[in-house]
Design a protein around this motif. Structure first.
Motif, PDB file in Angstrom:
ATOM      1  N   ILE A  38       0.857  -1.191   0.000  1.00 26.77           N
ATOM      2  CA  ILE A  38       0.000   0.000   0.000  1.00 26.77           C
ATOM      3  C   ILE A  38       0.891   1.239   0.000  1.00 26.77           C
ATOM      4  O   ILE A  38       1.656   1.464   0.936  1.00 26.77           O
ATOM      5  N   PHE A  39       0.808   1.994  -1.072  1.00 27.56           N
ATOM      6  CA  PHE A  39       1.554   3.252  -1.140  1.00 27.56           C
ATOM      7  C   PHE A  39       0.592   4.382  -0.782  1.00 27.56           C
ATOM      8  O   PHE A  39      -0.527   4.428  -1.309  1.00 27.56           O
ATOM      9  N   THR A  40       1.018   5.293   0.094  1.00 34.76           N
ATOM     10  CA  THR A  40       0.216   6.501   0.286  1.00 34.76           C
ATOM     11  C   THR A  40       0.950   7.643  -0.382  1.00 34.76           C
ATOM     12  O   THR A  40       2.088   7.951  -0.028  1.00 34.76           O
ATOM     13  N   HIS A  56       0.695  -0.238 -10.192  1.00 30.61           N
ATOM     14  CA  HIS A  56      -0.620  -0.863  -9.993  1.00 30.61           C
ATOM     15  C   HIS A  56      -1.054  -1.595 -11.262  1.00 30.61           C
ATOM     16  O   HIS A  56      -1.626  -2.689 -11.195  1.00 30.61           O
ATOM     17  N   THR A  57      -0.763  -0.988 -12.420  1.00 33.31           N
ATOM     18  CA  THR A  57      -1.114  -1.645 -13.681  1.00 33.31           C
ATOM     19  C   THR A  57      -0.324  -2.939 -13.828  1.00 33.31           C
ATOM     20  O   THR A  57      -0.859  -3.956 -14.293  1.00 33.31           O
ATOM     21  N   GLN A  58       0.959  -2.915 -13.414  1.00 36.31           N
ATOM     22  CA  GLN A  58       1.789  -4.119 -13.530  1.00 36.31           C
ATOM     23  C   GLN A  58       1.305  -5.244 -12.624  1.00 36.31           C
ATOM     24  O   GLN A  58       1.312  -6.400 -12.985  1.00 36.31           O
ATOM     25  N   ARG A  59       0.961  -4.888 -11.398  1.00 31.46           N
ATOM     26  CA  ARG A  59       0.544  -5.904 -10.417  1.00 31.46           C
ATOM     27  C   ARG A  59      -0.728  -5.435  -9.713  1.00 31.46           C
ATOM     28  O   ARG A  59      -0.710  -5.060  -8.535  1.00 31.46           O
ATOM     29  N   PRO A  60      -1.852  -5.484 -10.431  1.00 32.77           N
ATOM     30  CA  PRO A  60      -3.090  -4.905  -9.890  1.00 32.77           C
ATOM     31  C   PRO A  60      -3.568  -5.558  -8.590  1.00 32.77           C
ATOM     32  O   PRO A  60      -4.197  -4.921  -7.764  1.00 32.77           O
ATOM     33  N   GLN A  61      -3.263  -6.840  -8.421  1.00 30.97           N
ATOM     34  CA  GLN A  61      -3.744  -7.515  -7.208  1.00 30.97           C
ATOM     35  C   GLN A  61      -2.917  -7.160  -5.988  1.00 30.97           C
ATOM     36  O   GLN A  61      -3.383  -7.294  -4.862  1.00 30.97           O
ATOM     37  N   GLN A  62      -1.685  -6.742  -6.237  1.00 35.49           N
ATOM     38  CA  GLN A  62      -0.795  -6.550  -5.091  1.00 35.49           C
ATOM     39  C   GLN A  62      -0.566  -5.096  -4.712  1.00 35.49           C
ATOM     40  O   GLN A  62      -0.203  -4.807  -3.582  1.00 35.49           O
ATOM     41  N   VAL A  63      -0.770  -4.198  -5.663  1.00 40.56           N
ATOM     42  CA  VAL A  63      -0.460  -2.792  -5.386  1.00 40.56           C
ATOM     43  C   VAL A  63      -1.738  -1.998  -5.168  1.00 40.56           C
ATOM     44  O   VAL A  63      -2.642  -2.013  -5.992  1.00 40.56           O
ATOM     45  N   ARG A  64      -1.813  -1.314  -4.051  1.00 39.16           N
ATOM     46  CA  ARG A  64      -2.946  -0.425  -3.765  1.00 39.16           C
ATOM     47  C   ARG A  64      -2.402   0.961  -3.474  1.00 39.16           C
ATOM     48  O   ARG A  64      -1.334   1.106  -2.883  1.00 39.16           O
ATOM     49  N   ILE A  65      -3.126   1.971  -3.926  1.00 34.47           N
ATOM     50  CA  ILE A  65      -2.631   3.342  -3.756  1.00 34.47           C
ATOM     51  C   ILE A  65      -3.668   4.190  -3.033  1.00 34.47           C
ATOM     52  O   ILE A  65      -4.840   4.206  -3.404  1.00 34.47           O
ATOM     53  N   ILE A  66      -3.215   4.862  -2.012  1.00 35.77           N
ATOM     54  CA  ILE A  66      -4.076   5.856  -1.363  1.00 35.77           C
ATOM     55  C   ILE A  66      -3.521   7.210  -1.785  1.00 35.77           C
ATOM     56  O   ILE A  66      -2.343   7.483  -1.575  1.00 35.77           O
ATOM     57  N   ASP A  67      -4.362   8.010  -2.393  1.00 31.71           N
ATOM     58  CA  ASP A  67      -3.874   9.293  -2.897  1.00 31.71           C
ATOM     59  C   ASP A  67      -4.445  10.412  -2.028  1.00 31.71           C
ATOM     60  O   ASP A  67      -5.643  10.652  -2.022  1.00 31.71           O
ATOM     61  N   PHE A  68      -3.567  11.066  -1.285  1.00 35.10           N
ATOM     62  CA  PHE A  68      -3.998  12.147  -0.392  1.00 35.10           C
ATOM     63  C   PHE A  68      -4.259  13.424  -1.176  1.00 35.10           C
ATOM     64  O   PHE A  68      -3.619  13.696  -2.189  1.00 35.10           O
ATOM     65  N   GLN A  69      -5.164  14.194  -0.642  1.00 36.07           N
ATOM     66  CA  GLN A  69      -5.466  15.504  -1.223  1.00 36.07           C
ATOM     67  C   GLN A  69      -4.322  16.499  -1.037  1.00 36.07           C
ATOM     68  O   GLN A  69      -4.131  17.381  -1.827  1.00 36.07           O
ATOM     69  N   GLY A  70      -3.584  16.351   0.050  1.00 40.43           N
ATOM     70  CA  GLY A  70      -2.477  17.282   0.320  1.00 40.43           C
ATOM     71  C   GLY A  70      -1.383  16.572   1.084  1.00 40.43           C
ATOM     72  O   GLY A  70      -1.377  15.349   1.159  1.00 40.43           O
ATOM     73  N   ASN A  71      -0.475  17.334   1.614  1.00 38.05           N
ATOM     74  CA  ASN A  71       0.645  16.765   2.359  1.00 38.05           C
ATOM     75  C   ASN A  71       0.323  16.768   3.860  1.00 38.05           C
ATOM     76  O   ASN A  71       0.288  17.812   4.491  1.00 38.05           O
ATOM     77  N   TYR A  72       0.043  15.581   4.383  1.00 42.16           N
ATOM     78  CA  TYR A  72      -0.344  15.490   5.793  1.00 42.16           C
ATOM     79  C   TYR A  72       0.761  14.873   6.651  1.00 42.16           C
ATOM     80  O   TYR A  72       0.564  14.644   7.835  1.00 42.16           O
ATOM     81  N   GLU A  83      -5.407   1.893   7.959  1.00 42.96           N
ATOM     82  CA  GLU A  83      -6.869   1.751   7.912  1.00 42.96           C
ATOM     83  C   GLU A  83      -7.306   0.868   6.747  1.00 42.96           C
ATOM     84  O   GLU A  83      -8.346   0.227   6.797  1.00 42.96           O
ATOM     85  N   GLN A  84      -6.511   0.867   5.677  1.00 42.39           N
ATOM     86  CA  GLN A  84      -6.878   0.087   4.491  1.00 42.39           C
ATOM     87  C   GLN A  84      -6.272  -1.311   4.493  1.00 42.39           C
ATOM     88  O   GLN A  84      -6.718  -2.187   3.751  1.00 42.39           O
ATOM     89  N   ALA A  85      -5.232  -1.523   5.304  1.00 45.89           N
ATOM     90  CA  ALA A  85      -4.471  -2.775   5.220  1.00 45.89           C
ATOM     91  C   ALA A  85      -5.338  -3.985   5.553  1.00 45.89           C
ATOM     92  O   ALA A  85      -6.187  -3.935   6.426  1.00 45.89           O
ATOM     93  N   ARG A  86      -5.101  -5.073   4.795  1.00 47.46           N
ATOM     94  CA  ARG A  86      -5.875  -6.294   5.032  1.00 47.46           C
ATOM     95  C   ARG A  86      -5.020  -7.371   5.690  1.00 47.46           C
ATOM     96  O   ARG A  86      -5.530  -8.419   6.065  1.00 47.46           O
ATOM     97  N   GLY A  87      -3.718  -7.136   5.791  1.00 44.81           N
ATOM     98  CA  GLY A  87      -2.803  -8.176   6.269  1.00 44.81           C
ATOM     99  C   GLY A  87      -2.927  -8.474   7.749  1.00 44.81           C
ATOM    100  O   GLY A  87      -3.501  -7.710   8.513  1.00 44.81           O
ATOM    101  N   ASP A  88      -2.359  -9.624   8.139  1.00 43.89           N
ATOM    102  CA  ASP A  88      -2.271  -9.958   9.565  1.00 43.89           C
ATOM    103  C   ASP A  88      -1.044  -9.294  10.155  1.00 43.89           C
ATOM    104  O   ASP A  88      -0.968  -9.021  11.341  1.00 43.89           O
ATOM    105  N   THR A  89      -0.052  -9.085   9.301  1.00 40.86           N
ATOM    106  CA  THR A  89       1.162  -8.412   9.722  1.00 40.86           C
ATOM    107  C   THR A  89       1.361  -7.208   8.817  1.00 40.86           C
ATOM    108  O   THR A  89       1.250  -7.327   7.595  1.00 40.86           O
ATOM    109  N   ILE A  90       1.626  -6.065   9.421  1.00 43.54           N
ATOM    110  CA  ILE A  90       1.761  -4.843   8.627  1.00 43.54           C
ATOM    111  C   ILE A  90       3.175  -4.308   8.836  1.00 43.54           C
ATOM    112  O   ILE A  90       3.639  -4.175   9.969  1.00 43.54           O
TER     113      ILE A  90
END
Ligand code: UDP
Ligand code: MG
Length: 318
Positions: A38-40, A56-72, A83-90
């Motif tokens: 997961i890249f933010t 994400h196009t190369q590996r759609p199942q493995q890469v997820r992107i959260i795109d922020f509106q600004g720099n937080y 909050e988005q992670a599905r893993g047992d280990t992060i």
């Protein structure tokens, strides 16, 4: 089987992303365990988002992107990914290749050995002299006045189990220091040694101001000792100046009024005023944290989440 979520905050890292992704993917493939990355995108103004979309196009199942509106900031970027992670280990990692992805295996081993939080410390840290020196000071300060104990607070390559991550999300703090928070929730923490490399390209995204802010968050977020020290100092000075007043009065009656020593008194006054100003600033830090916590504003706004299931999903989280 263990599902791994790798969490990476990205802020203007276009030069590092291609090598990072290549090294990360091959390191993860060799672990033979399912994973997601997961890249933010923390409001990058360069081509980072475009590159992430390519991954994400190369590996759609493995890469997820959260795109922020600004720099937080790095820590909010990580929380959003938690909050988005599905893993047992992060596992968290920097995007600049200072934490070699090949070291992830060590963290996973420690989790498999039963630890719920795996910190890390860097061997032969490759940073500028003043960064290392400042780190050493702040590590010492944290060890002395908080109950958070870790060898190297600045190393962000860490592994967390799901329950710990859930508690971090539920904390709802706005300015926080994730490794310290995790340490508080952990029942069985450990630390492993990881290699450290010089930033592969680009410059640090932290300037002096943001470093100071981050470390203030660490100290005031996890300790009331600064306030207490201040009160103790205030009491001690009141007591001493009380003695001085009594002495001056007696002296005046016995020897007569004095005019010498004026500048010494002025110097003492200036010192005390500066201490008082520092104190007001310190109280301000705590009050600022409170006011942020009380206001119901969102910690971050997500412009879009790019992932396999609902690819074109464009959400505004308020
Ligand atoms: N980062 C971020 N937002 C920020 C600053 C940094 O997402 O506002 C990311 C950055 O892209 C990198 C990580 O946080 O992946 C660590 O940043 P950096 O390497 O600049 O910090 P340093 O190693 O100098 O402490
Ligand atoms: Mg770095």
């Amino acid at each position: 089987m263990l599902l791994l979520s790798i969490v990476i905050p990205v802020y203007n890292e276009e030069e590092n992303l291609p090598t990072l992704f290549q090294r990360l993917a091959s390191a993860l493939d060799s672990l033979k365990t399912p994973y997601e990355i997961i890249f933010t995108n923390d409001g990058s103004r360069d081509r980072s988002l475009t590159l992430l979309q390519e991954f994400h196009t190369q590996r759609p199942q493995q890469v997820r992107i959260i795109d922020f509106q600004g720099n937080y900031g790095q820590h909010m970027a990580i929380i959003a990914a938690f909050e988005q992670a599905r893993g047992d280990t992060i596992i968290t990692l920097d995007a600049d290749l200072q934490n070699p992805p090949e070291e992830i295996g060590k963290l996973v081993d420690a989790i498999r050995a039963g630890h719920d939080y795996v910190g890390s410390y860097r061997t032969q840290r490759q940073d500028s002299f003043w960064r290392r020196w400042m780190s050493r000071c702040i590590n010492w300060l944290r060890e002395s006045i908080t109950n958070i104990h870790m060898r190297d607070q600045g190393c962000m390559m860490r592994a967390y189990t799901r329950p710990i991550v859930e508690q971090i999300i539920n904390s709802r703090e706005r300015s926080t220091f994730i490794p310290a928070l995790a340490w508080q929730f952990s029942m069985n923490p450990t630390e492993v040694e990881v290699r450290h490399e010089a930033r592969a390209a680009g410059t640090s995204k932290y300037n002096l101001y943001s470093l100071i802010r981050l470390n203030f968050d660490l100290i005031t977020g996890f300790s009331l000792v600064p306030l207490q020290l201040f009160t103790i100092f205030g009491l001690a000075v009141s007591f001493l100046s009380g003695l001085l007043v009594v002495y001056m009065m007696l002296r005046r009656f016995i020897i007569g009024p004095e005019a010498e020593g004026l500048f010494t008194l002025v110097a003492i006054l200036i010192f005390l005023i500066s201490v008082a100003i520092t104190g007001i600033g310190l109280i301000g830090e705590y009050v600022g944290r409170l006011s942020q916590l009380v206001s119901q504003r969102p910690r971050f706004v997500i412009r879009q989440i790019i992932e396999a299931s609902d690819d074109q999903d464009t959400r505004l989280r308020l």
